[in-house]
Design an enzyme around this catalytic site. Structure first.
Site, mmCIF file in Angstrom:
data_model
loop_
_atom_site.group_PDB
_atom_site.id
_atom_site.type_symbol
_atom_site.label_atom_id
_atom_site.label_comp_id
_atom_site.label_asym_id
_atom_site.label_seq_id
_atom_site.Cartn_x
_atom_site.Cartn_y
_atom_site.Cartn_z
ATOM 1 N N HIS A 188 -19.921 1.052 12.944
ATOM 2 C CA HIS A 188 -20.997 1.665 12.146
ATOM 3 C C HIS A 188 -21.352 3.068 12.643
ATOM 4 O O HIS A 188 -22.177 3.745 12.034
ATOM 5 C CB HIS A 188 -22.260 0.799 12.181
ATOM 6 C CG HIS A 188 -22.083 -0.543 11.550
ATOM 7 N ND1 HIS A 188 -21.546 -0.707 10.293
ATOM 8 C CD2 HIS A 188 -22.367 -1.791 12.003
ATOM 9 C CE1 HIS A 188 -21.502 -2.003 10.004
ATOM 10 N NE2 HIS A 188 -21.979 -2.670 11.022
ATOM 11 N N ASP A 225 -14.169 -7.274 10.264
ATOM 12 C CA ASP A 225 -15.544 -7.640 10.571
ATOM 13 C C ASP A 225 -16.246 -7.927 9.240
ATOM 14 O O ASP A 225 -15.874 -7.377 8.201
ATOM 15 C CB ASP A 225 -16.215 -6.463 11.284
ATOM 16 C CG ASP A 225 -17.609 -6.781 11.796
ATOM 17 O OD1 ASP A 225 -17.737 -7.099 12.980
ATOM 18 O OD2 ASP A 225 -18.564 -6.691 10.996
ATOM 19 N N HIS A 227 -18.989 -6.937 8.195
ATOM 20 C CA HIS A 227 -19.721 -5.771 7.712
ATOM 21 C C HIS A 227 -18.775 -4.610 7.417
ATOM 22 O O HIS A 227 -17.745 -4.459 8.073
ATOM 23 C CB HIS A 227 -20.757 -5.329 8.756
ATOM 24 C CG HIS A 227 -21.778 -6.373 9.079
ATOM 25 N ND1 HIS A 227 -21.527 -7.390 9.975
ATOM 26 C CD2 HIS A 227 -23.034 -6.569 8.625
ATOM 27 C CE1 HIS A 227 -22.595 -8.168 10.067
ATOM 28 N NE2 HIS A 227 -23.527 -7.685 9.250
ATOM 29 N N ASP A 305 -18.023 -12.290 13.140
ATOM 30 C CA ASP A 305 -19.239 -12.575 12.376
ATOM 31 C C ASP A 305 -18.924 -13.142 10.999
ATOM 32 O O ASP A 305 -19.824 -13.376 10.194
ATOM 33 C CB ASP A 305 -20.119 -11.328 12.257
ATOM 34 C CG ASP A 305 -19.359 -10.099 11.824
ATOM 35 O OD1 ASP A 305 -18.157 -10.203 11.516
ATOM 36 O OD2 ASP A 305 -19.963 -9.006 11.784
#
Length: 375
Positions: A188, A225, A227, A305
């Site tokens: 991120h 991931d 995200h 995740d």
């Protein structure tokens, strides 16, 4: 003034011409035979601006290259060690506060302890990276460079060690065919801003180091991931040397619609997606990627995740599905003889460490990695 009279403008050479915006405002009307057409004047301004921008980009690239070449993060690793990268300093202990946060701040150490206790990896074979320095981090401007000393010591020092591990992993991957940093994957964070739990853009740094130090010119990021990996997407928005396959849940953070424009291959998996559906989409995605881009290095962001029960990922992938997913990505690289770097990225349940260790053991059993002689 008659309609057929031609009005021409030209800049007055003053100190303000150092600023193109100011020079546009400084003009005077000239006689017909001494005039500069508006269109030509605009062309010159555009050319000047483009030239200045190109010069600035060139200077920035020269400085980046200099920092990379001076870095000590690339060092020779003896063959007695395997390309599994970890340091005890990866783990975060912040006065007990870390226990109140969903982020598992001791995941990385527990992964290695599982591998060692299971006899899959000898402790002495683990590679310990160096901590990324200020100059190393400035290759991609870091978000957190001058924090207070407590945060520096307890949180950012571990992250900088993980950054060093990610950068070193590319060198080891090129030499050995694969490397796993038992940390990293701060996807991120970009050169402009951080996000989530990410303060340093380790994926972007890894790739820039590989461009300069390893003479690599084509990199594929496979980000699995849960995200969206908006950080590296923004950093390589207009860089055709980098191909991004991002498979993520669009209904969770970061909702970065600008960054989504820069994903070369976008695969969205909705909340509640189960293992079989997920793995089918991954097979299809890897098939397309393999026919679309020919990388010299794969950077695999292997967040856990996506596990069923993860409070942030909201997907329903089984532990066995994680092992199967990792195996598919490593086979993709192995079949094409492409070096691969794996980063562990997100994962917000205590069970993630065990799942990652089991997946690495599975990769070893399938001869996709070599963890060396059993302890």
């Amino acid at each position: 003034m008659q309609k057929n009279m031609h009005c021409r403008v030209t800049p007055i050479p003053t100190d303000s011409t150092r600023n193109l915006c100011e020079s546009v405002a400084n003009f005077r009307v000239l006689p017909q035979n001494q005039t500069l057409s508006v269109s030509l004047y605009r062309y010159i301004l555009t050319t000047m601006s483009s030239s200045a921008s190109a010069s600035s980009d060139s200077d920035e690239e020269t400085l980046r290259r200099s920092r990379i070449l001076k870095s000590k993060l690339y060092f020779d690793v003896p063959l007695s060690k395997v390309p599994v990268i970890y340091a005890a300093s990866y783990d975060i202990a912040f006065l007990g506060i870390e226990k109140l946060h969903p982020f598992d701040s001791t995941k990385w150490g527990r992964i290695c302890r599982f591998l060692v206790s299971d006899g899959a990896l000898h402790r002495s074979c683990i590679v310990e990276p160096l901590e990324a320095s200020k100059d190393d981090l400035l290759v991609v401007p870091p978000v957190a460079l001058f924090p207070n000393c407590l945060v520096q010591q307890k949180v950012l020092h571990p992250f900088r060690n993980q950054v060093g591990g990610t950068i070193l992993a590319a060198k080891l991957a090129k030499e050995r065919g694969w490397a796993i940093n038992v940390g990293g994957g701060f996807h991120h964070c970009c050169g402009e801003k951080g996000g989530g739990f990410c303060a340093y853009a380790d994926i972007s740094l890894c790739i820039h180091y590989a461009f300069v130090q390893l003479n690599i010119s084509r990199v594929m990021i496979i980000d699995l991931d849960a995200h969206q990996g908006n950080g590296h997407e923004l950093d390589f928005a207009n860089d055709r040397r980098v191909y991004i396959l991002d498979m993520y849940n669009p209904g969770i953070y970061p909702f970065d619609y600008e960054a989504r424009r820069y994903i070369d291959q976008k695969v969205e998996v909705a909340s509640g997606t189960t293992t079989n559906e997920y793995l089918k989409k991954l097979d299809e995605a890897l098939e397309v990627a393999g026919h679309t881009f020919d990388p010299e290095l794969v950077v695999y962001n292997a967040g856990t995740d996506i596990l069923d029960g993860d409070p942030l990922g909201r997907l329903k992938i089984s532990p066995g599905g994680i092992a199967n997913r990792d195996e598919k990505v490593f086979r993709f690289a192995r079949e094409r003889n492409i070096p691969i770097v794996m980063l562990t990225s997100g994962g917000y349940m205590k069970s993630s460490a065990r799942v990652i260790a089991d997946s690495m053991i599975n990769l070893s059993k399938k001869s996709l990695i070599d963890l060396g002689e059993n302890a």
